[in-house]
Design an enzyme around this catalytic site. Structure first.
Site, short mmCIF file in Angstrom:
data_model
loop_
_atom_site.label_atom_id
_atom_site.label_comp_id
_atom_site.label_asym_id
_atom_site.label_seq_id
_atom_site.Cartn_x
_atom_site.Cartn_y
_atom_site.Cartn_z
N HIS A 187 -2.34 11.85 -1.83
CA HIS A 187 -1.05 11.45 -2.41
C HIS A 187 -1.14 10.06 -3.03
O HIS A 187 -2.08 9.32 -2.78
CB HIS A 187 0.05 11.45 -1.34
CG HIS A 187 -0.11 10.34 -0.34
ND1 HIS A 187 -1.02 10.39 0.69
CD2 HIS A 187 0.51 9.14 -0.22
CE1 HIS A 187 -0.94 9.28 1.41
NE2 HIS A 187 -0.02 8.49 0.87
N MET A 340 -11.62 -10.47 1.71
CA MET A 340 -11.15 -11.50 0.78
C MET A 340 -10.41 -12.50 1.66
O MET A 340 -9.19 -12.44 1.81
CB MET A 340 -10.22 -10.90 -0.28
CG MET A 340 -10.94 -10.03 -1.28
SD MET A 340 -11.90 -10.99 -2.49
CE MET A 340 -12.50 -9.67 -3.55
N VAL A 341 -11.17 -13.38 2.32
CA VAL A 341 -10.56 -14.29 3.31
C VAL A 341 -10.83 -15.74 2.94
O VAL A 341 -10.49 -16.15 1.84
CB VAL A 341 -11.00 -13.91 4.74
CG1 VAL A 341 -10.32 -12.62 5.19
CG2 VAL A 341 -12.50 -13.75 4.87
P1 H2U Z 1 0.91 5.39 1.93
O1 H2U Z 1 -0.01 6.35 2.55
O2 H2U Z 1 0.30 4.67 0.75
O3 H2U Z 1 1.52 4.52 2.97
O4 H2U Z 1 2.11 6.27 1.31
C1 H2U Z 1 2.88 7.17 2.03
C2 H2U Z 1 4.32 6.96 1.70
O5 H2U Z 1 5.03 8.12 2.10
C3 H2U Z 1 4.95 5.78 2.42
O6 H2U Z 1 5.46 4.87 1.46
C4 H2U Z 1 6.30 7.75 2.56
C5 H2U Z 1 6.08 6.39 3.24
O7 H2U Z 1 7.26 5.61 3.18
N1 H2U Z 1 6.82 8.78 3.47
C6 H2U Z 1 8.05 9.35 3.22
O8 H2U Z 1 8.71 8.97 2.25
N2 H2U Z 1 8.54 10.31 4.04
C7 H2U Z 1 7.87 10.78 5.13
O9 H2U Z 1 8.37 11.62 5.82
C8 H2U Z 1 6.53 10.26 5.45
C9 H2U Z 1 5.99 9.17 4.58
#
Ligand code: H2U
Length: 376
Positions: A187, A340-341
């Site tokens: 995703h 990157m510290v």
């Molecule tokens: P990341 O893996 O980049 O954190 O992205 C996942 C996103 O999916 C995250 O921003 C959203 C989280 O807020 N999310 C939802 O909107 N609904 C859910 O039920 C699970 C995760």
């Protein structure tokens, strides 16, 4: 302004140095300028052999299951807010249930508008989540070219939709737990905002200045020079090139650029350019996975001319070049990453491996994914 000053300081210092003909960029330390962002990077190739006794990440876990009824990104699964995902078969986009930007939030008062020390402003927008595929155990390099093309088509649809209103639409993928990715399902996220965030703001400024000075788009000049030099190219397709930029900060950073014509926004892509980009994304991410034989983590995203109120800014169309940025954290194995510290936080980015060495390593990797090879 500050960056221009830095460039001036650099030049001033260089003027007092003697030119040394024994200089070899693959061996000797030097600094490189990033004209797109206005930053410098310190390159120290002599340090590539330094021993490492610091943090070692745990090796990446096994593949997740194809379908997990408890995963809120899977088809047909209820999310914590009670909404049920449809039984989607290709891509699927939904409003982020925990958005960083809302469209109807009150704005701070205008009082501090002219106060140089306490400036603030309104921030409005929308956040969406986009699933690439119904299966959790698949990633872009393992998807077919047609499936990656469907992802590109959906990115463009989202850009067209959110870009009608919002000044900036940032599509980005955090891949891998070490990049803060919260869910193994393939995703990305899309954040649309009423303001121009810092990175695109610098790129907007620097590309405009270059155009005013040279009369040509900076990144089209850059890609033409890179195609001539053939030193940092990783992979090409009909319409695209993936290269390690001359000024890369992350060890295996890659930039994706149009190689055959000037494109300022992703929404301008023809059907052929979309297919060609799908192939490039598949080939690049396959090489990434093959580098350390792991599902290669990174943060990536697309940058093009601003949207919303600037859709009719025809000047920006002339100087902006649509491009992709891949920032992977891994340095020397699937478990050792670049931090990157210290110096990077306090002074400026630093790298050991040169961009040319990184490009060469990536370029020489096979186009066939290691998992498919082992299965054959
Ligand atoms: P990341 O893996 O980049 O954190 O992205 C996942 C996103 O999916 C995250 O921003 C959203 C989280 O807020 N999310 C939802 O909107 N609904 C859910 O039920 C699970 C995760």
């Amino acid at each position: 302004m500050q960056k221009d000053q830095q460039q001036h300081d650099r030049t001033t210092t260089d003027n007092v140095n003697k030119v040394d003909h024994s200089f070899d960029p693959n061996e000797h330390q030097h600094v490189r300028y990033n004209p797109l962002c206005g930053d410098w990077v310190l390159v120290s190739p002599h340090r590539t052999k330094r021993p490492w006794a610091g943090q070692v990440e745990r090796p990446s876990q096994q593949d997740p299951p194809r379908y997990d009824p408890a995963n809120p990104l899977c088809p047909g699964v209820p999310r914590p807010n009670g909404k049920i995902n449809p039984d989607y078969q290709s891509t699927y986009v939904f409003p982020n249930d925990f958005p960083a930007l809302l469209d109807d939030s009150p704005s701070p008062p205008d009082d501090g508008k002219d106060d140089s020390l306490f400036q603030w402003g309104a921030a409005r927008g929308e956040c969406r989540v986009m699933c690439f595929h119904p299966h959790t155990d698949i990633t872009l390099p393992l998807m077919t070219q047609a499936e990656v093309r469907a992802v590109i088509d959906r990115w463009i649809e989202e850009l067209e939709d959110l870009g009608k209103k919002h000044l900036w639409v940032q599509i980005f993928e955090n891949k891998g737990a070490i990049m803060g990715c919260s869910n193994p399902h393939p995703h990305c996220q899309i954040w649309a905002s009423s303001f121009l965030p810092n990175e695109p703001r610098m790129k907007d400024h620097n590309q405009r200045q270059y155009y005013l000075n040279h009369g040509t788009p900076m990144l089209m000049d850059y890609v033409a020079r890179e195609m001539e030099k053939q030193e940092r190219i990783v992979v090409t397709t009909d319409c695209w090139v993936a290269l390690v930029p001359f000024w890369a900060t992350w060890p295996f950073e890659v930039m994706v650029l149009p190689s055959h014509r000037h494109i300022s926004r992703m929404t301008q892509l023809s059907s052929q350019e979309r297919d060609s980009l799908a192939l490039l994304v598949k080939k690049l991410t396959t090489k990434y996975d093959n580098l350390f034989e792991c599902s290669f983590p990174y943060s990536m995203g697309w940058h093009g001319a601003p949207t919303g109120p600037r859709l009719k800014d025809f000047e920006a169309d002339k100087y902006w070049v649509f491009h992709g940025c891949y920032y992977p954290p891994l340095l020397r194995s699937a478990t050792v990453k670049k931090f990157m510290v210290g110096y990077e936080m306090l002074a400026q980015a630093q790298r050991d491996l040169t961009p040319e060495q990184a490009a060469c390593r990536l370029r020489e990797l096979p186009d066939e994914h290691y998992k498919l090879k082992n299965k054959a």
